[in-house]
Design a protein around this motif. Structure first.
Motif, PDB file in Angstrom:
ATOM      1  N   ALA A  74       3.689  11.000   4.579  1.00 19.90           N
ATOM      2  CA  ALA A  74       4.622  11.686   5.476  1.00 19.90           C
ATOM      3  C   ALA A  74       4.541  11.128   6.890  1.00 19.90           C
ATOM      4  O   ALA A  74       5.538  11.078   7.603  1.00 19.90           O
ATOM      5  N   GLY A  75       3.361  10.661   7.279  1.00 23.16           N
ATOM      6  CA  GLY A  75       3.171  10.136   8.628  1.00 23.16           C
ATOM      7  C   GLY A  75       3.290   8.629   8.740  1.00 23.16           C
ATOM      8  O   GLY A  75       2.966   8.056   9.780  1.00 23.16           O
ATOM      9  N   GLY A  76       3.721   7.972   7.671  1.00 25.45           N
ATOM     10  CA  GLY A  76       3.874   6.516   7.703  1.00 25.45           C
ATOM     11  C   GLY A  76       2.560   5.761   7.677  1.00 25.45           C
ATOM     12  O   GLY A  76       2.495   4.616   8.125  1.00 25.45           O
ATOM     13  N   GLY A  77       1.519   6.377   7.140  1.00 30.52           N
ATOM     14  CA  GLY A  77       0.197   5.746   7.148  1.00 30.52           C
ATOM     15  C   GLY A  77      -0.285   5.256   5.791  1.00 30.52           C
ATOM     16  O   GLY A  77      -1.480   5.317   5.503  1.00 30.52           O
ATOM     17  N   LEU A  78       0.627   4.756   4.943  1.00 29.15           N
ATOM     18  CA  LEU A  78       0.204   4.327   3.608  1.00 29.15           C
ATOM     19  C   LEU A  78      -0.705   3.103   3.641  1.00 29.15           C
ATOM     20  O   LEU A  78      -1.551   2.944   2.773  1.00 29.15           O
ATOM     21  N   LYS A  79      -0.561   2.244   4.635  1.00 27.78           N
ATOM     22  CA  LYS A  79      -1.437   1.068   4.720  1.00 27.78           C
ATOM     23  C   LYS A  79      -2.890   1.506   4.949  1.00 27.78           C
ATOM     24  O   LYS A  79      -3.804   1.019   4.288  1.00 27.78           O
ATOM     25  N   ALA A  80      -3.088   2.443   5.859  1.00 26.56           N
ATOM     26  CA  ALA A  80      -4.434   2.976   6.095  1.00 26.56           C
ATOM     27  C   ALA A  80      -4.941   3.719   4.865  1.00 26.56           C
ATOM     28  O   ALA A  80      -6.127   3.646   4.524  1.00 26.56           O
ATOM     29  N   ALA A  81      -4.028   4.425   4.183  1.00 27.88           N
ATOM     30  CA  ALA A  81      -4.415   5.148   2.972  1.00 27.88           C
ATOM     31  C   ALA A  81      -4.868   4.178   1.889  1.00 27.88           C
ATOM     32  O   ALA A  81      -5.831   4.447   1.172  1.00 27.88           O
ATOM     33  N   ALA A  82      -4.180   3.051   1.772  1.00 24.65           N
ATOM     34  CA  ALA A  82      -4.570   2.049   0.767  1.00 24.65           C
ATOM     35  C   ALA A  82      -5.983   1.554   1.024  1.00 24.65           C
ATOM     36  O   ALA A  82      -6.757   1.357   0.084  1.00 24.65           O
ATOM     37  N   ALA A  83      -6.340   1.360   2.272  1.00 21.23           N
ATOM     38  CA  ALA A  83      -7.710   0.933   2.593  1.00 21.23           C
ATOM     39  C   ALA A  83      -8.711   2.031   2.225  1.00 21.23           C
ATOM     40  O   ALA A  83      -9.761   1.759   1.647  1.00 21.23           O
ATOM     41  N   ALA A  84      -8.364   3.273   2.539  1.00 21.72           N
ATOM     42  CA  ALA A  84      -9.255   4.392   2.228  1.00 21.72           C
ATOM     43  C   ALA A  84      -9.397   4.594   0.722  1.00 21.72           C
ATOM     44  O   ALA A  84     -10.380   5.168   0.259  1.00 21.72           O
ATOM     45  N   MET A  85      -8.398   4.115  -0.049  1.00 21.04           N
ATOM     46  CA  MET A  85      -8.417   4.243  -1.501  1.00 21.04           C
ATOM     47  C   MET A  85      -8.943   2.980  -2.184  1.00 21.04           C
ATOM     48  O   MET A  85      -8.918   2.881  -3.405  1.00 21.04           O
TER      49      MET A  85
END
Length: 188
Positions: A36-47
């Motif tokens: 929702a916040g446009g942070g999928l790139k950071a999420a991919a790193a966290a995952m």
């Protein structure tokens, strides 16, 4: 490795959500907030899952990096009405991006141990599929087969979409590559 993963590793952001998931946290909540916040790139790193094997002196002998599959995410995202399934794919499909063992340490089971630990962690997090690829001339098919993976022949694909989104999505290797995979609970 991509620059983004190197930066995430250096900053201690790589794999943080996976650790939270292993501790019992629901991973869908931060993932939805990131989307929702446009942070999928950071999420991919966290995952992403970085694993390192060291000797007693702290010398790196081998490493493995598993990541959410950009190919699956982008393919599912293009399906009308299936955007939420792209997020779900980050929680159900993992791609083994790289496995490397120092030349001096090869033949000691380090790569096998890294792969075994990777599979254990993702199964514990309730993932359905782990897959990866290698350059066909390297002839690593027998190695991955011994580790429990199924290795596709040239031109073969697997359907990664029907269970996830109800729509067939074929995943296969690119030119000069061979794909290997492991479905949890499925017979190949």
């Amino acid at each position: 490795m991509e620059t983004g993963h190197l930066e995430a590793l250096a900053e201690g952001r790589c794999g943080t959500w996976l650790l939270d998931g292993l501790a019992g946290a629901r991973l869908i909540d931060p993932l939805v907030r990131a989307a929702a916040g446009g942070g999928l790139k950071a999420a991919a790193a966290a995952m992403s899952l970085p694993l390192v094997a060291q000797d007693r002196e702290g010398q790196v002998l081998g490493a493995l990096l598993a990541v959410p599959s950009g190919t699956v995410i982008s393919t599912v995202t293009r399906l009308p009405g299936h955007e939420q399934h792209a997020l779900l794919s980050m929680l159900k499909h993992g791609k083994i991006k790289a496995v490397a063992v120092s030349e001096d340490a090869r033949g000691q089971g380090i790569g096998a141990a890294l792969l075994k630990r990777c599979v254990q962690l993702y199964w514990q997090l309730d993932y359905m599929l782990l897959f990866g690829g290698f350059e066909t001339p390297r002839a690593l098919g027998p190695y991955y087969t011994r580790q429990g993976f199924t290795v596709l022949r040239s031109g073969q694909t697997i359907d990664v979409g029907t269970l996830l989104a109800g729509v067939p999505i074929q995943l296969g290797a690119g030119p000069g590559e061979t794909l290997f995979y492991w479905w949890r609970g499925r017979v190949s």
